[in-house]
Structure formats: C-alpha cells, structure tokens
Enzyme design. Structure first.
Site, mmCIF file in Angstrom:
data_model
loop_
_atom_site.group_PDB
_atom_site.id
_atom_site.type_symbol
_atom_site.label_atom_id
_atom_site.label_comp_id
_atom_site.label_asym_id
_atom_site.label_seq_id
_atom_site.Cartn_x
_atom_site.Cartn_y
_atom_site.Cartn_z
ATOM 1 N N LYS A 294 -9.265 -61.891 49.368
ATOM 2 C CA LYS A 294 -10.141 -63.022 49.079
ATOM 3 C C LYS A 294 -9.567 -63.855 47.933
ATOM 4 C CE LYS A 294 -13.517 -62.134 52.006
ATOM 5 N NZ LYS A 294 -14.890 -61.870 51.583
ATOM 6 N N GLN A 354 -14.241 -47.294 49.725
ATOM 7 C CA GLN A 354 -13.897 -48.238 50.780
ATOM 8 C C GLN A 354 -12.415 -48.561 50.637
ATOM 9 O OE1 GLN A 354 -16.888 -50.676 49.210
ATOM 10 N NE2 GLN A 354 -15.517 -51.961 47.992
ATOM 11 N N ASP A 389 -11.897 -58.118 53.620
ATOM 12 C CA ASP A 389 -10.824 -57.413 52.911
ATOM 13 C C ASP A 389 -11.131 -55.930 52.707
ATOM 14 O OD1 ASP A 389 -12.936 -58.096 51.225
ATOM 15 O OD2 ASP A 389 -11.670 -58.269 49.449
ATOM 16 N N ASP A 424 -20.379 -47.295 43.683
ATOM 17 C CA ASP A 424 -20.671 -48.546 44.378
ATOM 18 C C ASP A 424 -21.341 -48.246 45.724
ATOM 19 O OD1 ASP A 424 -20.071 -51.533 44.236
ATOM 20 O OD2 ASP A 424 -19.196 -51.042 46.187
ATOM 21 N N ASN A 425 -22.525 -48.799 45.919
ATOM 22 C CA ASN A 425 -23.230 -48.697 47.203
ATOM 23 C C ASN A 425 -23.308 -47.272 47.761
ATOM 24 O OD1 ASN A 425 -23.815 -51.484 47.481
ATOM 25 N ND2 ASN A 425 -21.742 -51.869 48.206
ATOM 26 N N GLU A 453 -25.337 -47.246 42.106
ATOM 27 C CA GLU A 453 -25.552 -48.687 42.225
ATOM 28 C C GLU A 453 -26.136 -48.923 43.617
ATOM 29 O OE1 GLU A 453 -23.992 -52.922 43.259
ATOM 30 O OE2 GLU A 453 -23.432 -51.004 44.158
ATOM 31 N N LYS A 563 -14.691 -61.314 40.077
ATOM 32 C CA LYS A 563 -14.199 -60.414 41.123
ATOM 33 C C LYS A 563 -12.958 -60.971 41.815
ATOM 34 C CE LYS A 563 -18.105 -60.167 43.392
ATOM 35 N NZ LYS A 563 -19.094 -59.806 44.439
ATOM 36 N N TYR A 564 -12.773 -62.290 41.751
ATOM 37 C CA TYR A 564 -11.702 -62.916 42.527
ATOM 38 C C TYR A 564 -10.664 -63.645 41.675
ATOM 39 C CZ TYR A 564 -15.539 -62.181 45.778
ATOM 40 O OH TYR A 564 -16.568 -61.623 46.497
#
Length: 716
Positions: A294, A354, A389, A424-425, A453, A563-564
């Site tokens: 991204k 992930q 991504d 995360d998640n 989270e 983040k990007y």
C-alpha cells in the site's frame, strides 16, 4: 453502602472453633477440588450460593493482580432463627490458606455478603466462602430480649458464660482478647451483681470487637474452591506510549526518505520516559512485503520509497521472527530494550498473525492459507475495507503446524526481552488457539502479558478475557457523554472486572473519532484526563502531543497515516499547546496514587451540569501501600468548545468520611494534582472549567478535615 463493621483477618481453620463436625452425611470439602458438578450437594449446614467472582462455575479463573483488592460475594443463609456468619478465604498456589476476612451484609434482606481481600503474589490461587453458625450472635440476640424481660435470666447468663469460654479457647486468639472474654464470662456468672450489669458485660463493645476479629464458628460449611489467576501488577495498570520506530529518526534528503532505525528510536526514548510512560509499545518490526504494497493513505499503488504498512508482514528477508533490515538487527533491538529498561519502561510488541504475499510461509506452507476457486489466495477483507497486501492464516488447515510456528515466533521475541504482546485482531482467530498459546507461554514465562486489540461484539471480548488475555482494548473512544461514560465505567468496573481488564486509548493509529476531529486541542486534553484517571491502563499513540486531528476523508483515522509513510514530528514545537505537560502530570498523579491504578472501586458524584462529570477512586488504608487511605476525585469538562460551570454534589461517605458527616461546612482539603491549587470543600461545591484557559479538569488529592472511615465501602 459501607460495611457495618471492620474487615478482619484470621487464620482459623474451618473446624478450629466448631463444637460439632460438619454434616456427617457429606464428606469434608477439599479446598482445591473443582466446583461440584450437578446435582449439587451442600457441604455442611449453612448454604453458600451465588458465589462471586466465578467464571462459568469455575471453568476459567477470575482475574486479579498481586495487591489488588478483590470483592468476594456470596449469598449465605440458614434455616430457623439462629444467627450465622460468613468468611471469605484466599487459597495460595501451594494449597495453604492465605488471607481471609469476615463477610458483611451488603444488601439487607437479601442475605448477600461481601468481603475484600488481596493476594500478595502472582500465581494460580483459588478462594472459597465459608458459612457458619454464630453462637455469640444467637445468644446476644436472645439474651438481649429475655434478660430485660425477666425470662430465663440465670439460664441465659450461664449460656453466655459458656459461649465466652468456648470463644476464649479458639486457636489464634490474642492473649489480651482471651482476657476480655474470660472477664466477661466471670461477670456473667457473678450472682452478686445486677443481671443487667452481668448482661452488659457479655454484650459490651469490647467483647463484640473481639468476636468480630476472630469469631466463634459452629457448623463451618465451605463452598467449592473457585480458581483465581493472580498476575503481576502490570497486567492491571500501565501507561502506554505507541511508536512506529521507523519514524523516529527518519529523514528526507535529496528527494528520498531514509528510515529511522531501532538505534535512532532508542536515542529518543528519554522524552517518552520523562512523561512518565512505563510501557513502550512498538508496531511490527518484521520485513514488509512488496507485492500489493500500500502507498500513502492506503492507496493501492505504492510509489518508489513508500515503506508500506508494517502489518504487511514478510518478505524474502524473513517473516515474523525477523527484523526489517531498514530498522537494524536483533542486536539493535536488544539495545533498544535495554535502554527502555534503564528508563523504567518495558517493551510491548505488536503480534499480527497475518502475512504479506511475500512471506516465506506462503511458499513453504501454502496449505496455511485459503485458496479460492480461481486458484488465488484470499487476501484479508472486512467489507468495505480490503487489505490486498495481507493474507490471513487459515487455522483450519494444519492447525498444529501453524500453532508451533507462532509459538516459535512468540518465544523468539520473549528471548529478546519483550514482556507484553499487543495482539492485532485476536477475535479473527480461533479461541482454542489462543487458550492453548497463552496457557503454554504462562507455563514457562508467567510474566508475559497479552493485550487483545479486539473491537468486536461484547461476548467475544469477554470470552477472550476468560480464556487468558490479560487486557483488552475497549470502546472508550466512542463514549463521550456523561451518561455513556458513567454506564460504561460501571460495567467495566463492576460487571466484568473479573474477566476483562480495560485499556483506554483516546486515539490509536487506526482510530480518530469525530469528537477528537472537532474538538482539537481541548478534546485531546480532556480525553487524556478521562483515560488516565478512569482506567488503570491507558495509552496514547505517538503524535497525540500535537493533537493530530485531521481525518482521512471518509474515514475515522488520521490523514497521512503513519501506517503507510514515515512521519517524523517536531515534538519541541508542540509543547506550546500544553498537552505534553498535561500527560506528564497525569502520569505523575497515577504514580503517586494507588487509587488511580485500580479498577473496581469507582464512584460517581452528582453534578448540576451534564457537561461536567465527577468521579472518585479510593483505596482503603488496609490495602494502601502507605497504610493510609488514598482518595482521588476527578472533575472533567466534557465540552471541548466552551467553558462549563456548575455544582458538584459529593457523597462524603464514599470519600471515606464518617456516616452522617455534616456537609454544610468544609470537611475536605482537595489539592489539584494538575496545578497544585488547594481548596477546602464541603458537600456541595462550585466549579468552572474553561478549556481555552488551559483548565479542562481537576484531579484532586482528597484529604479529610475530619477523622476518616478506614473500612472498605461497597462500590456503586
């Protein structure tokens, strides 16, 4: 309502003062045995039911940390008219009895009893509640009626003398208390005295106090032993600061960005530590994939030099157990962890399960992912959001292989000094996986903590806590009104504190609410006060000091999202808005006040203006590290746009003052931990808070001007 008597501790065993054994039809209870399965059989004569805190009949342990005051409740009653009592007992990990306390009626007419206890060290504890017959209370009630009426006078006085003798023989009784009981028995038998004088000796305050400290207990009837997982204090309380290490030290030269490194990040930790933060939270450090990377603001096509999202984990340079070469090496990471430790901070690392399409697992274990009908691997989606991504793991394909790989990743980072994982998640992964992973890590590294989270349905959030997650993100960011905040904190502090420990974050790298966007600097200030004083764990995302409040159009997250892209900041210039000073003072208040580092005792006080919220937190002297009660009263203006004023109506008993204290005169000295200003307050007080004059809240240290009540109070 307050306890009607003091909390006392004793080490009396269940049968040490019993004149009769437990019901011979039932075997003695094993304190370490699991709760009895249905059909349930009472152990002993005194029923003990509806025990709290118990998670699904003991299927999972309730939560606590060392030194935390735990409310233990049960419904206790008996047949007939004889009096009874109840005791709560903590059982140490080695199976021996620990602290215990007499329980007191907290709901008159409902037979609901409570005591408060604190475990003194981490470990797998348990607790039980013991119901028992109270021969002294029974005698004092009957004798108090019969003797003045001239009914069975000598018989009742002799019965009282026998009770005193039995009570004096209870093991563990202090010598001076034995003397008090022996003297009472002597007077009760002295026929040369008036019967009323003899009765008064048995009913004296001194005798009542002795038997409150260490009761005479018959027919002791224990409940099952219920599990209690006691963690280290950081599991409950901490001040977090989140960074993207690549932004700390990033430079833009000759039209190109150059990443900051773990070394440049380490050199910038002093400022964070100086604000009083004790947990340094790092976003993922692993190599970032290039396929479908991204670009800025989540665009689909990255430009040359765009670093990509650190959540797109994995490349030819390694996966979850590797470090992005742009950041440095494990030697550099070890240096950062060491520097954080020198500054009093421990390191939390993002654990995002992930993979980017370039992750080594994709080629080595394609069966760990979901293959679609066209032969492609499914990328992550949360409609309408798409994460091209990222490939999510499919835990239904080779779950054992995936488990062992992730366990290896976790152990790698533990070996390099990570003590907390921000997951995360977690709600998108199977619960049995988490239960197994956390349990196995605990078996070898009980100091390791996991923060969930999980912004999802309440049932999932609670269950993640039940199966082992030590902390959880919450919906605090979207609770704005006085009623919303009150209801939410009552829920978190009373209904779910034994299964879910909340972490309050005003913003994150993913979350920027309209309240913050519209409220600007005053909103950032008031939400920091709420987060830091309402929740024992709170945190901010780097850049909070600058009040970064511009959203990406159509989304509740910051524009030019970190983040990007690289995002170096001018923190020195930002100090003019006062946020950094406020954060420092809030963390200093939290360090000074154990009341702000606990969750279960929160009280809300009335205000004449719904834009003002007032609440207090209290730690009783018996559980305070200083030996004195600690009370903090916070008043916040919830309106970032204008000054608000009104009256604050204090419940003085909730602040530790004696019942019936006259609130029409000054009875409290309150000192603002944010400004140093001190006032003398009564039961009703005027406040005015103007965010544009730099005053969005008061955080008061409360000191009574009259003798305080040093017994725990029942939370609201």
């Amino acid at each position: 309502m307050p306890y009607p008597g003091p909390v006392t501790r004793h080490t009396q065993t269940p049968d040490s003062s019993s004149s009769e054994p437990a019901d011979p039809q039932t075997p003695p209870a094993d304190p370490q045995a699991p709760p009895q399965p249905a059909p349930f059989s009472f152990v002993g004569r005194i029923p003990v039911t509806e025990v709290f805190p118990v998670v699904e009949d003991g299927r999972w342990p309730a939560k606590a940390v060392a030194g935390e005051v735990i409310p233990i409740r049960a419904t206790v009653f008996r047949e007939g008219h004889d009096r009874f009592g109840a005791t709560a007992v903590l059982v140490r990990p080695d199976g021996t009895d620990g602290p215990s306390a007499r329980m007191y009626d907290i709901a008159l007419g409902l037979d609901r009893y409570e005591a408060r206890l604190a475990a003194d060290e981490p470990g797998s504890w348990s607790f039980r509640v013991e119901g028992w017959s109270d021969p002294y209370a029974t005698w004092s009630h009957d004798a108090g009626i019969k003797v003045p009426a001239g009914v069975d006078v000598e018989l009742m006085l002799e019965e009282g003398a026998l009770v005193m003798e039995r009570a004096a023989a209870v093991p563990g009784r202090a010598p001076e208390d034995v003397e008090t009981l022996v003297l009472a028995s002597t007077v009760l038998r002295d026929r040369d005295r008036d019967p009323r004088e003899r009765l008064a000796a048995g009913l004296s305050d001194d005798v009542a106090a002795v038997l409150d400290r260490l009761p005479l207990r018959d027919h002791v009837s224990p409940s099952a032993a219920y599990p209690l997982q006691v963690d280290r204090p950081r599991a409950l309380a901490g001040s977090w600061y989140e960074i993207f290490p690549r932004s700390l030290g990033a430079t833009h030269q000759d039209g190109q960005w150059h990443s900051g490194t773990l070394r440049t990040a380490a050199s910038r930790l002093d400022r964070i530590a100086a604000m009083g933060f004790d947990v340094l939270y790092l976003t993922p450090l692993s190599p970032i994939g290039t396929t479908n990377r991204k670009g800025r603001n989540n665009t689909l096509n990255a430009l040359p030099g765009d670093p990509g999202s650190p959540y797109g984990i994995g490349s030819a340079q390694g996966g979850h157990d590797a470090i992005n070469p742009d950041l440095g090496t494990f030697e550099d990471f070890d240096a950062l962890v060491a520097r954080a430790g020198e500054l009093g901070m421990e390191v939390a690392l993002d654990l995002a399960l992930q993979c980017s399409p370039d992750h080594p697992w994709v080629s080595e274990h394609p069966e760990w992912f979901t293959v679609l009908a066209d032969g492609s691997i499914a990328y992550a989606e949360n409609p309408p959001k798409k994460y091209q991504d990222i490939y999510p793991l499919n835990f239904d394909n080779d779950p054992e292989g995936i488990y062992q790989a992730i366990l290896g990743v976790v152990r790698t980072w533990i070996a390099h000094g990570v003590t907390i994982f921000r997951v995360d998640n977690p709600h998108t992964k199977p619960l049995p996986f988490w239960q197994r992973l956390i349990r196995e890590v605990r078996s070898t590294n009980p100091e390791i903590l996991f923060l969930a989270e999980a912004f999802t349905r309440p049932a999932m959030m609670r269950t993640l806590g039940k199966i082992g997650f030590h902390q959880s993100y919450t919906y605090f960011a979207w609770r704005n009104t006085k009623q919303e905040l009150t209801d939410y904190l009552v829920e978190l502090s009373q209904d779910t504190a034994h299964v879910l420990r909340p972490a309050f974050w005003p913003t994150t790298h993913d979350i920027l609410t309209p309240f913050m966007t519209n409220g600007k600097v005053p909103a950032f200030k008031l939400r920091a006060v709420l987060a830091a004083t309402m929740s024992p764990t709170w945190g901010i995302y780097s850049g909070y000091e600058l009040a970064e409040s511009t959203p990406r159009p159509g989304f509740e997250e910051q524009i030019d999202n970190e983040k990007y892209e690289y995002k170096p900041r001018d923190f020195a210039a930002a100090r003019t808005n006062g946020i950094e000073i406020l954060l420092t003072r809030l963390n200093a208040a939290r360090a000074a006040h154990p009341a702000l580092r606990q969750l279960r005792d929160v009280w809300f006080h009335g205000t004449s203006n719904d834009q003002l919220i007032a609440y207090s937190k209290r730690v009783d002297a018996a559980f305070s590290p200083t030996g004195k009660q600690d009370v903090v009263l916070t008043v916040v203006n919830l309106d970032p746009h204008q000054a608000q004023e009104g009256e604050v109506y204090l419940n003085l008993e909730q602040l530790g003052l004696p019942p019936g204290t006259d609130g029409s005169r000054p009875v409290l000295r309150v000192t603002d931990e944010l400004t140093g200003a001190a006032y003398e307050w009564s039961g009703q007080n005027y406040v005015r808070l103007d965010p544009f004059e730099g005053r969005v809240a008061h955080v008061f240290r409360v000191e009574p001007l009259v003798e305080p009540v040093e017994t725990p109070a029942e939370p609201q």
